[in-house]
Design a protein around this motif. Structure first.
Motif, PDB file in Angstrom:
ATOM      1  N   SER A 148       0.839  -1.212   0.000  1.00  0.00           N
ATOM      2  CA  SER A 148       0.000   0.000   0.000  1.00  0.00           C
ATOM      3  C   SER A 148       0.869   1.256   0.000  1.00  0.00           C
ATOM      4  O   SER A 148       0.583   2.220  -0.728  1.00  0.00           O
ATOM      5  CB  SER A 148      -0.914   0.024   1.240  1.00  0.00           C
ATOM      6  OG  SER A 148      -1.800  -1.054   1.222  1.00  0.00           O
ATOM      7  N   ILE A 149       1.937   1.252   0.809  1.00  0.00           N
ATOM      8  CA  ILE A 149       2.839   2.417   0.838  1.00  0.00           C
ATOM      9  C   ILE A 149       3.414   2.635  -0.566  1.00  0.00           C
ATOM     10  O   ILE A 149       3.431   3.759  -1.083  1.00  0.00           O
ATOM     11  CB  ILE A 149       3.980   2.201   1.868  1.00  0.00           C
ATOM     12  CG1 ILE A 149       3.418   2.152   3.287  1.00  0.00           C
ATOM     13  CG2 ILE A 149       5.042   3.302   1.746  1.00  0.00           C
ATOM     14  CD1 ILE A 149       4.418   1.683   4.343  1.00  0.00           C
ATOM     15  N   ALA A 150       3.859   1.539  -1.198  1.00  0.00           N
ATOM     16  CA  ALA A 150       4.448   1.640  -2.547  1.00  0.00           C
ATOM     17  C   ALA A 150       3.433   2.239  -3.519  1.00  0.00           C
ATOM     18  O   ALA A 150       3.764   3.115  -4.322  1.00  0.00           O
ATOM     19  CB  ALA A 150       4.893   0.260  -3.023  1.00  0.00           C
ATOM     20  N   LYS A 151       2.202   1.792  -3.406  1.00  0.00           N
ATOM     21  CA  LYS A 151       1.153   2.288  -4.315  1.00  0.00           C
ATOM     22  C   LYS A 151       0.977   3.804  -4.154  1.00  0.00           C
ATOM     23  O   LYS A 151       0.890   4.545  -5.120  1.00  0.00           O
ATOM     24  CB  LYS A 151      -0.146   1.560  -3.969  1.00  0.00           C
ATOM     25  CG  LYS A 151      -1.187   1.599  -5.044  1.00  0.00           C
ATOM     26  CD  LYS A 151      -2.524   1.182  -4.511  1.00  0.00           C
ATOM     27  CE  LYS A 151      -3.116   2.286  -3.670  1.00  0.00           C
ATOM     28  NZ  LYS A 151      -4.267   1.975  -2.889  1.00  0.00           N
ATOM     29  N   TYR A 152       0.959   4.274  -2.899  1.00  0.00           N
ATOM     30  CA  TYR A 152       0.783   5.715  -2.665  1.00  0.00           C
ATOM     31  C   TYR A 152       1.989   6.516  -3.149  1.00  0.00           C
ATOM     32  O   TYR A 152       1.832   7.609  -3.698  1.00  0.00           O
ATOM     33  CB  TYR A 152       0.522   5.992  -1.179  1.00  0.00           C
ATOM     34  CG  TYR A 152      -0.836   5.508  -0.747  1.00  0.00           C
ATOM     35  CD1 TYR A 152      -1.976   5.833  -1.476  1.00  0.00           C
ATOM     36  CD2 TYR A 152      -0.994   4.706   0.380  1.00  0.00           C
ATOM     37  CE1 TYR A 152      -3.223   5.379  -1.107  1.00  0.00           C
ATOM     38  CE2 TYR A 152      -2.243   4.242   0.767  1.00  0.00           C
ATOM     39  CZ  TYR A 152      -3.350   4.588   0.017  1.00  0.00           C
ATOM     40  OH  TYR A 152      -4.580   4.128   0.378  1.00  0.00           O
ATOM     41  N   VAL A 153       3.198   5.981  -2.944  1.00  0.00           N
ATOM     42  CA  VAL A 153       4.392   6.702  -3.401  1.00  0.00           C
ATOM     43  C   VAL A 153       4.379   6.782  -4.927  1.00  0.00           C
ATOM     44  O   VAL A 153       4.630   7.842  -5.510  1.00  0.00           O
ATOM     45  CB  VAL A 153       5.679   6.011  -2.895  1.00  0.00           C
ATOM     46  CG1 VAL A 153       6.919   6.675  -3.492  1.00  0.00           C
ATOM     47  CG2 VAL A 153       5.750   6.053  -1.362  1.00  0.00           C
ATOM     48  N   ILE A 154       4.045   5.668  -5.578  1.00  0.00           N
ATOM     49  CA  ILE A 154       4.027   5.641  -7.055  1.00  0.00           C
ATOM     50  C   ILE A 154       2.991   6.636  -7.597  1.00  0.00           C
ATOM     51  O   ILE A 154       3.242   7.327  -8.591  1.00  0.00           O
ATOM     52  CB  ILE A 154       3.785   4.196  -7.547  1.00  0.00           C
ATOM     53  CG1 ILE A 154       5.032   3.346  -7.264  1.00  0.00           C
ATOM     54  CG2 ILE A 154       3.410   4.157  -9.024  1.00  0.00           C
ATOM     55  CD1 ILE A 154       4.825   1.848  -7.326  1.00  0.00           C
ATOM     56  N   GLU A 155       1.851   6.743  -6.903  1.00  0.00           N
ATOM     57  CA  GLU A 155       0.828   7.722  -7.314  1.00  0.00           C
ATOM     58  C   GLU A 155       1.352   9.159  -7.209  1.00  0.00           C
ATOM     59  O   GLU A 155       0.984  10.025  -7.994  1.00  0.00           O
ATOM     60  CB  GLU A 155      -0.379   7.634  -6.370  1.00  0.00           C
ATOM     61  CG  GLU A 155      -1.452   6.648  -6.809  1.00  0.00           C
ATOM     62  CD  GLU A 155      -2.499   6.446  -5.714  1.00  0.00           C
ATOM     63  OE1 GLU A 155      -3.037   5.347  -5.676  1.00  0.00           O
ATOM     64  OE2 GLU A 155      -2.730   7.354  -4.889  1.00  0.00           O
ATOM     65  N   SER A 156       2.226   9.413  -6.206  1.00  0.00           N
ATOM     66  CA  SER A 156       2.625  10.793  -5.889  1.00  0.00           C
ATOM     67  C   SER A 156       3.966  11.199  -6.485  1.00  0.00           C
ATOM     68  O   SER A 156       4.220  12.383  -6.685  1.00  0.00           O
ATOM     69  CB  SER A 156       2.722  10.972  -4.367  1.00  0.00           C
ATOM     70  OG  SER A 156       1.487  10.717  -3.770  1.00  0.00           O
ATOM     71  N   LEU A 157       4.833  10.230  -6.733  1.00  0.00           N
ATOM     72  CA  LEU A 157       6.210  10.539  -7.151  1.00  0.00           C
ATOM     73  C   LEU A 157       6.385  10.110  -8.606  1.00  0.00           C
ATOM     74  O   LEU A 157       6.382   8.920  -8.922  1.00  0.00           O
ATOM     75  CB  LEU A 157       7.190   9.776  -6.239  1.00  0.00           C
ATOM     76  CG  LEU A 157       8.657  10.144  -6.316  1.00  0.00           C
ATOM     77  CD1 LEU A 157       8.891  11.594  -5.884  1.00  0.00           C
ATOM     78  CD2 LEU A 157       9.485   9.205  -5.431  1.00  0.00           C
ATOM     79  N   ASN A 158       6.574  11.105  -9.488  1.00  0.00           N
ATOM     80  CA  ASN A 158       6.536  10.825 -10.933  1.00  0.00           C
ATOM     81  C   ASN A 158       7.599   9.823 -11.390  1.00  0.00           C
ATOM     82  O   ASN A 158       7.395   9.103 -12.356  1.00  0.00           O
ATOM     83  CB  ASN A 158       6.705  12.128 -11.721  1.00  0.00           C
ATOM     84  CG  ASN A 158       5.592  13.112 -11.374  1.00  0.00           C
ATOM     85  OD1 ASN A 158       4.509  12.699 -10.954  1.00  0.00           O
ATOM     86  ND2 ASN A 158       5.858  14.401 -11.516  1.00  0.00           N
ATOM     87  N   ARG A 159       8.757   9.784 -10.706  1.00  0.00           N
ATOM     88  CA  ARG A 159       9.844   8.951 -11.235  1.00  0.00           C
ATOM     89  C   ARG A 159       9.721   7.463 -10.897  1.00  0.00           C
ATOM     90  O   ARG A 159      10.549   6.665 -11.321  1.00  0.00           O
ATOM     91  CB  ARG A 159      11.205   9.499 -10.801  1.00  0.00           C
ATOM     92  CG  ARG A 159      11.452   9.619  -9.314  1.00  0.00           C
ATOM     93  CD  ARG A 159      12.836  10.280  -9.069  1.00  0.00           C
ATOM     94  NE  ARG A 159      13.142  10.532  -7.676  1.00  0.00           N
ATOM     95  CZ  ARG A 159      12.812  11.624  -7.022  1.00  0.00           C
ATOM     96  NH1 ARG A 159      12.110  12.575  -7.624  1.00  0.00           N
ATOM     97  NH2 ARG A 159      13.172  11.776  -5.761  1.00  0.00           N
TER      98      ARG A 159
END
Ligand SMILES: NC(=O)c1ccc[n+]([C@@H]2O[C@H](COP(=O)([O-])OP(=O)(O)OC[C@H]3O[C@@H](n4cnc5c(N)ncnc54)[C@H](O)[C@@H]3O)[C@@H](O)[C@H]2O)c1
Length: 240
Positions: A148-159
């Motif tokens: 879940s953390i990875a999913k949120y980071v991927i949603e927010s961090l373009n790279r």
């Protein structure tokens, strides 16, 4: 009064039982691998809280839904079958709420890391990774919470575009989740931003299983008499 069954009577089932308020919940049964609900559930039950394991969770969901029982599902490691579960809930027209982590603190943490990750979009010299540490009996890897953390980071961090697990050489668009298994660690998650100059670490540490159990009971009150498929992360802000 909610008639509640505990499906899975291990560490989580027992913690939930210890927190039950008899003014709000009547316990209709506790079920584990030696007396599974399929053969032993008899009393009228409104809501079942399901904390078992990835191998048995789908069968339990199908059985409970077929009996018209609403479900709070805490078991992790089944999210590749989410569409199967959505179909079951819709077929039997029941209520279902799940979370990779029912702790209110972790759900606040999810919101913090979503906002924090956006701040690094213009600062590409920071590397980012996730570290999750759990007790040695945990069956799934990486943890549902780390996913879940990875999913949120991927949603927010373009790279970052996808996550990988325990990679020794992740590519630039991959977010590496490092998984550690150490005796007696309830659940620790770190989101780590690293540059040559400094480290920024955003950490959640569960002191015990109590927080997960409290959240599962909040979810049980929410799902009682409701129909539909819900993710705790999407609704918890309105519950507390
Ligand atoms: N979502 C969350 O907040 C959260 C928090 C903690 C743990 N978990 C997850 O919950 C699950 C259970 O964790 P735990 O620490 O309680 O595990 P545990 O091993 O202590 O307990 C699992 C229980 O499930 C029972 N079981 C197995 N098969 C069954 C079946 N077919 N029917 C009924 N019971 C059955 C076992 O007998 C045991 O009592 C794991 O998937 C874990 O990752 C989720």
């Amino acid at each position: 009064m909610i008639n509640l069954a505990l499906v899975g009577y291990g560490k989580m089932g027992k913690m939930i039982e210890s927190l039950l308020d008899p003014k709000e919940f009547k316990l209709t049964g506790t079920f584990d691998v030696t007396n599974p609900p399929k053969t032993h559930l008899s009393e009228v039950t409104d809501v079942a809280i399901e904390f078992t394991n990835p191998a048995n969770v789908i069968g339990n969901i199908e059985f409970l839904a077929s009996k018209g029982i609403n479900i709070v599902c805490g078991t992790t490691g089944w999210y590749d079958k989410i569409n199967v579960v959505k179909d079951i809930v819709s077929k039997y027209n029941t209520g279902f709420v799940f979370a990779s982590n029912f702790s209110v603190g972790v759900n606040i943490y999810f919101k913090i890391i979503k906002e924090a990750s956006k701040l690094f979009n213009n600062f590409g010299h920071y590397s980012v990774s996730i570290e999750e540490t759990h007790h040695t009996q945990k069956l799934d890897k990486p943890s549902g919470t780390a996913i879940s953390i990875a999913k949120y980071v991927i949603e927010s961090l373009n790279r970052k575009e996808k996550y990988t697990n325990d990679s020794s050489d992740p590519s630039d668009n991959e977010l590496n989740i490092v998984s550690k298994r150490i005796e007696n660690i309830v659940g620790n998650h770190k989101l780590v931003f690293e540059s040559q100059s400094d480290s920024i670490i955003i950490e959640h540490n569960a002191k015990s299983r109590r927080g997960f159990a409290e959240g599962a009971l909040i979810a049980a009150k929410f799902i009682n008499c409701k129909k539909g498929f819900f993710k705790f992360e999407d609704i918890f802000n309105n519950l507390t």
